[in-house]
Design a protein around this motif. Sequence first.
Motif, mmCIF file in Angstrom:
data_model
loop_
_atom_site.group_PDB
_atom_site.id
_atom_site.type_symbol
_atom_site.label_atom_id
_atom_site.label_comp_id
_atom_site.label_asym_id
_atom_site.label_seq_id
_atom_site.Cartn_x
_atom_site.Cartn_y
_atom_site.Cartn_z
ATOM 1 N N THR A 5 -10.903 -5.985 0.321
ATOM 2 C CA THR A 5 -11.528 -5.198 1.402
ATOM 3 C C THR A 5 -11.146 -3.724 1.346
ATOM 4 N N TYR A 6 -10.036 -3.388 0.675
ATOM 5 C CA TYR A 6 -9.634 -1.988 0.561
ATOM 6 C C TYR A 6 -10.122 -1.364 -0.745
ATOM 7 N N ARG A 8 -14.260 7.206 3.473
ATOM 8 C CA ARG A 8 -14.085 5.826 3.880
ATOM 9 C C ARG A 8 -15.440 5.230 4.218
ATOM 10 N N ASP A 24 -2.938 1.594 4.366
ATOM 11 C CA ASP A 24 -3.639 2.800 3.926
ATOM 12 C C ASP A 24 -3.350 4.014 4.803
ATOM 13 N N ARG A 54 -19.015 -1.218 5.715
ATOM 14 C CA ARG A 54 -17.782 -1.810 5.205
ATOM 15 C C ARG A 54 -17.802 -3.333 5.282
ATOM 16 N N PHE A 66 -6.182 7.396 -0.217
ATOM 17 C CA PHE A 66 -6.613 6.801 1.037
ATOM 18 C C PHE A 66 -7.132 7.812 2.047
ATOM 19 N N GLY A 116 0.815 -1.219 0.000
ATOM 20 C CA GLY A 116 0.000 0.000 0.000
ATOM 21 C C GLY A 116 0.845 1.263 0.000
ATOM 22 N N ARG A 142 0.504 1.382 8.252
ATOM 23 C CA ARG A 142 -0.516 0.509 7.701
ATOM 24 C C ARG A 142 -0.590 0.680 6.195
ATOM 25 N N THR A 186 -15.982 -2.502 -0.079
ATOM 26 C CA THR A 186 -14.586 -2.160 0.138
ATOM 27 C C THR A 186 -14.455 -0.832 0.883
ATOM 28 N N LYS A 187 -13.333 -0.658 1.543
ATOM 29 C CA LYS A 187 -13.109 0.540 2.348
ATOM 30 C C LYS A 187 -13.045 1.796 1.500
#
Length: 323
Positions: free
Chosen positions: A168-169, A88, A278, A94, A84, A22, A276, A98-99
Motif C-alpha cells: 500500500t505504500y 502522494r 512514512d 489510493r 515520502f 519505514g 509513522r 500505492t501511496k
Amino acid sequence: MGELTETRVPRPFQILALDGGGVKGLFSAALLAAIEEDLGVRIADLFDLVVGTSTGGIIALGIGAGIPPRRMVDLYASWASRVFGGARRRSPRRILRTKFGSEGLRAALVEAFGDRELWQSQVPLVIPAYDLTSDRVHLFKTPHHPRLRRDWHLSMVDVAMATSAAPTYLPASMIDQVRLVDGGVWANNPVLVAIAEAISLFGVGLEDVRVLSLGTTSDLVHRHPRLDRGGLVQWATSATPVILRGQSIGAQNTAFHLIGDRLVRIDEPVPANTLRLDRADTRALVGRAASVSRERMPEIEGFCHHTAVALHAYHHPNQEPAA
C-alpha cells in the motif's frame, strides 16, 4: 570453482538484528552511530552476521557497504522528504494504487550504494522479503556459505528495493521475474531468522549466540473495545499494526526462550500515533535515540569486546570456473 575454504566461526557469535519501520529506521541508525562514537568502535567489526528487514535491511546493507551509521542518519533525514514527501496518491485513487511511487527511493538508494553487489559486503547479511509470485518467504543472502550461489551478483539497490516494498505504500519490486514485497509481512522483527542462520549455515551452537536486536520504536497503543466484535470497517486501520506487533513480540519472546539474557532488545515505546512509517519528526527521533543509547550503553558495551570475521565470499566474479 574458486577455493571453498572454511570460514573461521568465532565464539561467541554476535548478531545484529534490525527491525522494519519505514522512516523510523532513523532511530536504529542513530543508535548505531552513538555506539560507534561513544565506544570508538566500528559496527561492521563487531557482528558476525547482520540481518535486517525493510528499513532495517537498508541499514544492514549500509553496514555491509561500509557506510558509517552517522552517514546513514544524514541519508535518512534527507530521504524522509525525498522519498515520502513527494506526490502522494490521495483517496479514492489510493484505494487502487500505492501511496508512493518507487522512483524517489530508488534514486536515493543508488546515491548511497552505487553499483555495489551483495558479494562485496564487508559482513555476512540476510535480508528478508516476500515472494508474491510463488506465495512464499524469500531470503536474500551474501555468499557466506558454499551453498549460497544465487544472490551474490544482485545489486544492493535491488535487494533494498525488494525488502522495503511495503504493501500500500510502495509497489512490488521485480527481480528475475519474481514479484517481491516487504519482508515485514512475515519477519518485521528478524531475530529468529538471524538465530536460525547462525545455527544452520554457520554451525554455531545456541550457547554461543549473542544478539543485539534493534526496533524502530513501538507505539503505546490502546486497542479500542470496538475491535472485540468488529468487522471490516473496525479493523480496516488496525489489522496491520496488530499483526506486525504480534509477530514482533512473538519472535522476540521465542528468541529469549532460546538464548535468554544473551539477547539484548532495544525498542523504545513512544506515544501512539506520533511516529509513522512514512512520517516522523527526524530531530525528535535522533534525540530519542541519543537518550536511549545513553541509558542502555552499559548493556551494549558488552558487544564491543569482540572482533568479527569479515565476509568470506564463496562466490564472486573472479572465482575460477567449475571444472
